[in-house]
Write a protein that holds these residues in place. Structure first.
Motif, short mmCIF file in Angstrom:
data_model
loop_
_atom_site.label_atom_id
_atom_site.label_comp_id
_atom_site.label_asym_id
_atom_site.label_seq_id
_atom_site.Cartn_x
_atom_site.Cartn_y
_atom_site.Cartn_z
N UNK A 4 35.88 -6.33 -19.36
CA UNK A 4 35.43 -6.63 -20.71
C UNK A 4 35.46 -5.36 -21.55
N UNK A 5 35.52 -5.57 -22.85
CA UNK A 5 35.48 -4.46 -23.81
C UNK A 5 34.26 -4.68 -24.70
N UNK A 6 33.51 -3.61 -24.94
CA UNK A 6 32.23 -3.73 -25.64
C UNK A 6 32.33 -3.01 -27.00
N UNK A 18 34.39 0.63 -22.55
CA UNK A 18 34.95 -0.19 -21.46
C UNK A 18 33.96 -0.51 -20.35
N UNK A 19 32.71 -0.03 -20.45
CA UNK A 19 31.71 -0.37 -19.42
C UNK A 19 30.41 -0.82 -20.08
N UNK A 20 29.72 -1.76 -19.43
CA UNK A 20 28.43 -2.23 -19.92
C UNK A 20 27.39 -1.12 -19.83
N UNK A 21 27.49 -0.25 -18.80
CA UNK A 21 26.52 0.83 -18.64
C UNK A 21 26.53 1.74 -19.87
N UNK A 35 26.07 -5.39 -31.20
CA UNK A 35 27.14 -5.19 -30.23
C UNK A 35 27.58 -6.54 -29.67
N UNK A 36 28.77 -6.54 -29.07
CA UNK A 36 29.30 -7.78 -28.48
C UNK A 36 30.43 -7.44 -27.52
N UNK A 37 30.61 -8.28 -26.50
CA UNK A 37 31.71 -8.06 -25.56
C UNK A 37 32.90 -8.95 -25.92
N UNK A 43 41.25 -8.05 -29.18
CA UNK A 43 40.15 -8.74 -29.87
C UNK A 43 39.04 -7.76 -30.25
N UNK A 44 38.76 -6.83 -29.35
CA UNK A 44 37.71 -5.84 -29.62
C UNK A 44 38.10 -4.96 -30.81
N UNK A 45 39.36 -4.50 -30.83
CA UNK A 45 39.82 -3.65 -31.93
C UNK A 45 39.80 -4.39 -33.26
#
Length: 255
Positions: A4-6, A18-21, A35-37, A43-45
């Motif tokens: 996933x991309x955040x 690139x990480x949830x952490x 924020x959103x994944x 799609x993230x860009x």
């Protein structure tokens, strides 16, 4: 688990991560974080660029006096749905009257779909706080199990008291030998259990406060389960089998 991309539009730092952490470190505890994944980088860009375009400055600027205390904005259903947790656990407790008969309920969502409902932990003479603390303790137990299976987990609780007990106050109480200057610590037996669990998994989860009875589905369903716990007088924690008809469940008596 799919990558996933955040996107973080508002946080300690903005951008695509690139990480949830990393995302969590930027938004956890940040007032008004957005924020959103997204499943793909494209799609993230696209989402990030659309919401970060500069706006035309207004000719008149209104000076607003800042309040000495920042007020947190209540979470909405849309904001919760957008949070990138695989599993979302809602917990609630009820007591009728208070003090009186008490019970606890939980609603578990996987990928924003209801997957489990739990009710029980009946107390013939409890309080709203004991019911809520039992619920948060059970949510932590469920979270530990889900984490062990590789899922990311968020917990949603409408009891600020319970959240503060476990995430803020317990560490100081423990350092002082489980004592506080103002007198006895009420509900210490449950607090110790929940705090011990929280210490184990605190780096892997986030506990969010939600307002009760404002139409957030998971919170409403956990509430209905807490009433079923009182009515059934079930002292264990039991799985509620009839989860197909959500409107019917929401029509049950509220706590």
């Amino acid at each position: 688990m799919a990558k996933k991309y955040y996107v973080v539009w508002k946080g300690r730092e903005t951008g695509i991560f690139t990480t949830w952490a990393k995302c969590k470190s930027l938004v956890d505890g940040f007032a008004g974080a957005r924020f959103k994944s997204f499943p793909t980088l494209e799609e993230a860009e696209s989402a990030f660029s659309k919401k970060t375009k500069p706006t035309t400055p207004k000719t008149k600027t209104k000076i607003v006096k800042k309040s000495s205390k920042l007020k947190s904005v209540p979470l909405s259903q849309e904001q919760i749905d957008a949070m990138p947790f695989d599993v979302k656990i809602y917990t609630d407790g009820a007591c009728d009257p208070n003090p009186g008969e008490a019970g606890t309920g939980l609603a578990v969502y996987e990928n924003n779909k209801l997957s489990e409902l739990w009710y029980g932990l009946y107390q013939s003479f409890g309080t709203n706080n004991t019911a809520e603390l039992h619920g948060l303790n059970q949510a932590l137990l469920l979270a530990k199990d889900k984490l062990a299976k590789g899922s990311s987990v968020g917990i949603f609780c409408d009891s600020k008291y319970s959240i503060d007990c476990i995430t803020k106050w317990a560490s100081d109480w423990e350092k002082k030998g489980w004592a506080k200057s103002g007198g006895e610590i009420k509900n210490l037996d449950i607090i110790k259990l929940a705090y011990s669990l929280y210490q184990e998994i605190s780096s892997q989860i986030t506990i969010h406060h939600v307002n009760g009875h404002v139409g957030i589905e998971g919170n409403e369903l956990a509430d209905r389960m807490s009433i079923i716990a009182i009515e059934s007088q079930d002292e264990s924690l039991s799985l509620y089998r009839e989860t197909d008809n959500i409107p019917e469940l929401l029509a049950l008596r509220a706590g």
